[in-house]
Design a protein around this motif. Structure first.
Motif, PDB file in Angstrom:
ATOM      1  N   MET A   1      -3.939   9.440   4.229  1.00 35.73           N
ATOM      2  CA  MET A   1      -5.262   8.860   4.028  1.00 35.73           C
ATOM      3  C   MET A   1      -6.361   9.853   4.390  1.00 35.73           C
ATOM      4  O   MET A   1      -6.283  10.553   5.419  1.00 35.73           O
ATOM      5  CB  MET A   1      -5.429   7.599   4.876  1.00 35.73           C
ATOM      6  CG  MET A   1      -4.531   6.441   4.468  1.00 35.73           C
ATOM      7  SD  MET A   1      -4.822   5.882   2.769  1.00 35.73           S
ATOM      8  CE  MET A   1      -6.571   5.469   2.838  1.00 35.73           C
TER       9      MET A   1
ATOM     10  N   ARG B   1       0.154   4.366  -0.348  1.00 33.26           N
ATOM     11  CA  ARG B   1      -0.456   5.622   0.079  1.00 33.26           C
ATOM     12  C   ARG B   1       0.184   6.103   1.381  1.00 33.26           C
ATOM     13  O   ARG B   1       0.379   5.335   2.302  1.00 33.26           O
ATOM     14  CB  ARG B   1      -1.966   5.435   0.260  1.00 33.26           C
ATOM     15  CG  ARG B   1      -2.676   5.025  -1.027  1.00 33.26           C
ATOM     16  CD  ARG B   1      -4.136   4.693  -0.786  1.00 33.26           C
ATOM     17  NE  ARG B   1      -4.298   3.542   0.106  1.00 33.26           N
ATOM     18  CZ  ARG B   1      -5.479   3.058   0.496  1.00 33.26           C
ATOM     19  NH1 ARG B   1      -6.604   3.621   0.074  1.00 33.26           N
ATOM     20  NH2 ARG B   1      -5.528   2.015   1.310  1.00 33.26           N
ATOM     21  N   ASP B   2       0.504   7.383   1.427  1.00 36.72           N
ATOM     22  CA  ASP B   2       1.110   7.991   2.617  1.00 36.72           C
ATOM     23  C   ASP B   2       0.079   8.703   3.473  1.00 36.72           C
ATOM     24  O   ASP B   2       0.038   8.533   4.685  1.00 36.72           O
ATOM     25  CB  ASP B   2       2.199   8.987   2.214  1.00 36.72           C
ATOM     26  CG  ASP B   2       3.313   8.349   1.410  1.00 36.72           C
ATOM     27  OD1 ASP B   2       3.839   7.312   1.854  1.00 36.72           O
ATOM     28  OD2 ASP B   2       3.647   8.875   0.330  1.00 36.72           O
TER      29      ASP B   2
ATOM     30  N   LYS C   1      -1.018  10.421  -6.894  1.00 33.69           N
ATOM     31  CA  LYS C   1       0.406  10.630  -6.709  1.00 33.69           C
ATOM     32  C   LYS C   1       0.676  12.130  -6.801  1.00 33.69           C
ATOM     33  O   LYS C   1       0.330  12.782  -7.787  1.00 33.69           O
ATOM     34  CB  LYS C   1       1.193   9.883  -7.785  1.00 33.69           C
ATOM     35  CG  LYS C   1       2.697   9.860  -7.571  1.00 33.69           C
ATOM     36  CD  LYS C   1       3.356   8.974  -8.621  1.00 33.69           C
ATOM     37  CE  LYS C   1       4.852   8.871  -8.424  1.00 33.69           C
ATOM     38  NZ  LYS C   1       5.476   8.006  -9.446  1.00 33.69           N
TER      39      LYS C   1
ATOM     40  N   ASP D   1       0.864  -1.178   0.000  1.00 34.79           N
ATOM     41  CA  ASP D   1       0.000   0.000   0.000  1.00 34.79           C
ATOM     42  C   ASP D   1       0.899   1.226   0.000  1.00 34.79           C
ATOM     43  O   ASP D   1       1.501   1.563   1.018  1.00 34.79           O
ATOM     44  CB  ASP D   1      -0.915  -0.013   1.225  1.00 34.79           C
ATOM     45  CG  ASP D   1      -1.962   1.093   1.198  1.00 34.79           C
ATOM     46  OD1 ASP D   1      -1.862   1.990   0.342  1.00 34.79           O
ATOM     47  OD2 ASP D   1      -2.871   1.060   2.039  1.00 34.79           O
TER      48      ASP D   1
ATOM     49  N   GLY E   1      -6.235   8.002  -0.918  1.00 36.19           N
ATOM     50  CA  GLY E   1      -4.936   8.294  -0.346  1.00 36.19           C
ATOM     51  C   GLY E   1      -4.043   9.050  -1.296  1.00 36.19           C
ATOM     52  O   GLY E   1      -4.268   9.071  -2.517  1.00 36.19           O
ATOM     53  N   LEU E   2      -3.030   9.671  -0.723  1.00 29.58           N
ATOM     54  CA  LEU E   2      -2.016  10.387  -1.490  1.00 29.58           C
ATOM     55  C   LEU E   2      -0.680   9.679  -1.330  1.00 29.58           C
ATOM     56  O   LEU E   2      -0.296   9.291  -0.217  1.00 29.58           O
ATOM     57  CB  LEU E   2      -1.860  11.826  -0.996  1.00 29.58           C
ATOM     58  CG  LEU E   2      -3.102  12.690  -0.845  1.00 29.58           C
ATOM     59  CD1 LEU E   2      -2.704  14.075  -0.345  1.00 29.58           C
ATOM     60  CD2 LEU E   2      -3.869  12.779  -2.141  1.00 29.58           C
ATOM     61  N   SER E   3       0.026   9.517  -2.413  1.00 29.10           N
ATOM     62  CA  SER E   3       1.424   9.087  -2.379  1.00 29.10           C
ATOM     63  C   SER E   3       2.258  10.327  -2.630  1.00 29.10           C
ATOM     64  O   SER E   3       2.186  10.923  -3.715  1.00 29.10           O
ATOM     65  CB  SER E   3       1.696   8.025  -3.443  1.00 29.10           C
ATOM     66  OG  SER E   3       3.068   7.694  -3.477  1.00 29.10           O
TER      67      SER E   3
ATOM     68  N   PHE F   1      -4.832   5.630  -5.904  1.00 30.96           N
ATOM     69  CA  PHE F   1      -4.322   6.770  -5.132  1.00 30.96           C
ATOM     70  C   PHE F   1      -4.011   7.930  -6.072  1.00 30.96           C
ATOM     71  O   PHE F   1      -3.953   7.776  -7.292  1.00 30.96           O
ATOM     72  CB  PHE F   1      -3.055   6.385  -4.356  1.00 30.96           C
ATOM     73  CG  PHE F   1      -1.900   5.942  -5.235  1.00 30.96           C
ATOM     74  CD1 PHE F   1      -0.930   6.837  -5.658  1.00 30.96           C
ATOM     75  CD2 PHE F   1      -1.790   4.621  -5.642  1.00 30.96           C
ATOM     76  CE1 PHE F   1       0.119   6.432  -6.465  1.00 30.96           C
ATOM     77  CE2 PHE F   1      -0.746   4.198  -6.444  1.00 30.96           C
ATOM     78  CZ  PHE F   1       0.210   5.105  -6.852  1.00 30.96           C
TER      79      PHE F   1
END
Length: 329
Positions: free
Chosen positions: A103, A100-101, A223, A98, A114-116, A221
């Motif tokens: 949420m 994603r950083d 990015k 996963d 989520g955001l990466s 997600f």
């Protein structure tokens, strides 16, 4: 004060900037819960950089939210009384697939995204190769062949012996002291890796799809990538399962985010070429549906260890990818 040259720390600082920008944006408008976790404390500590750097990080994060807000109406329109929960994921989540950083979650509903967060780079994965790592099993659920291990094991064993010899004499063995580390280790190991990738693909038809799924993670997600020199932020919507861009009861997304198709076949697996010359440490994997991957093999430390690390970049996406670059304020 955190050392600003550390890419890892700046990445954590950017995660904090993104979650802070979300909280600042919506806290006065609705019920927002910021989860206090060890990950948040770490990111907040990494955010303790110069005022100029903090300002740049916040400008980059706020620009990303200006892009994402019209795509995710439920940020503003909660469809009920459920609070907006903001949290940072642990590094263990990334290891488990996963990426994603940050949420954003509505408790009591299935909505989340989520955001990466990437600070001045586009890398998606930092996997390793060694004689004890079965990348086929880890990446595709298909074990590597004995042919592969018979080729790479002697190379990694040589590295192990050099490392151990250095320990015995109290002088660590260094990569810089090898006369031709690329020709002796990078290139032959990469050739074995490519050959095995082709063998796995010939035996299992899902390898191209599984490769992309492994690299980008198990969840959709956004990015978010800073570009400090140009003072812009790029947002890419990695929407494979179709979970992004959902309407609320009150509002539809202003822009449609297409669902991306995963590849079904490899078109090319080979060493990167520049002006007719092949690279000794980088390969390109070209798939259908517009996916192209660059994989650079390197030593992660100045000291010799019996493993090597990939720096992986997705250098081409399907043409339907939603991507927007926006200037900072």
């Amino acid at each position: 004060m955190v050392k600003e040259g550390s890419q890892t720390r700046l990445g954590k600082a950017f995660e904090y900037a993104c979650i802070k920008a979300l909280y600042d944006k919506y806290d006065d408008l609705q019920d927002v819960v910021l989860e206090i976790t060890p990950q948040l404390h770490t990111a907040q500590h990494c955010f303790e950089v110069s005022a100029v750097k903090q300002s740049n990080l916040m400008d980059a994060a706020q620009a990303a939210i200006r892009v994402i807000e019209p795509l995710e109406p439920r940020l503003q329109y909660p469809d009920g009384d459920s609070p907006l929960v903001l949290s940072l994921q642990s590094d263990a989540a990334g290891i488990a697939g996963d990426v994603r950083d940050v949420m954003c979650i509505r408790r009591g509903s299935s909505w989340q995204f989520g955001l990466s967060c990437k600070h001045n780079h586009h890398a998606v994965k930092h996997s390793r190769l060694s004689d004890s790592i079965d990348f086929g099993s880890e990446w595709f659920n298909h074990p590597c062949s004995q042919i592969y291990f018979s080729e790479v094991t002697p190379k990694f064993q040589e590295l192990r012996e050099m490392r151990d010899s250095g320990k015995e004499i109290g002088t660590p063995a260094k990569w810089a002291n090898l006369p031709d580390k690329a020709g002796d280790y990078y290139r032959p190991i990469l050739q074995s890796f490519m050959d095995e990738l082709s063998r796995l693909n010939n035996s299992h038809g899902d390898v191209p799809e599984m490769l992309i799924r492994y690299l980008i993670g198990r969840h959709d997600f956004y990015k978010v990538i800073t570009d400090d020199p140009r003072r812009v932020t790029r947002v890419e919507a990695i929407n494979i399962a179709g979970t992004l861009n959902k309407a609320s009861k009150e509002q539809k997304p202003i822009t449609r985010v297409p669902v991306l198709k995963l590849p079904k076949r490899f078109y090319h697996i080979g060493f990167k070429e520049t002006n007719g010359k092949e690279s000794n440490n980088t390969i390109h994997v070209v798939c259908d549906e517009g996916w192209e991957i660059s994989m650079r093999l390197h030593n992660a430390s100045s000291r010799i260890e019996p493993s090597l690390k990939f720096d992986v970049q997705l250098i081409s996406f399907p043409s339907k990818l939603f991507a927007q670059t926006i200037a900072w304020k």
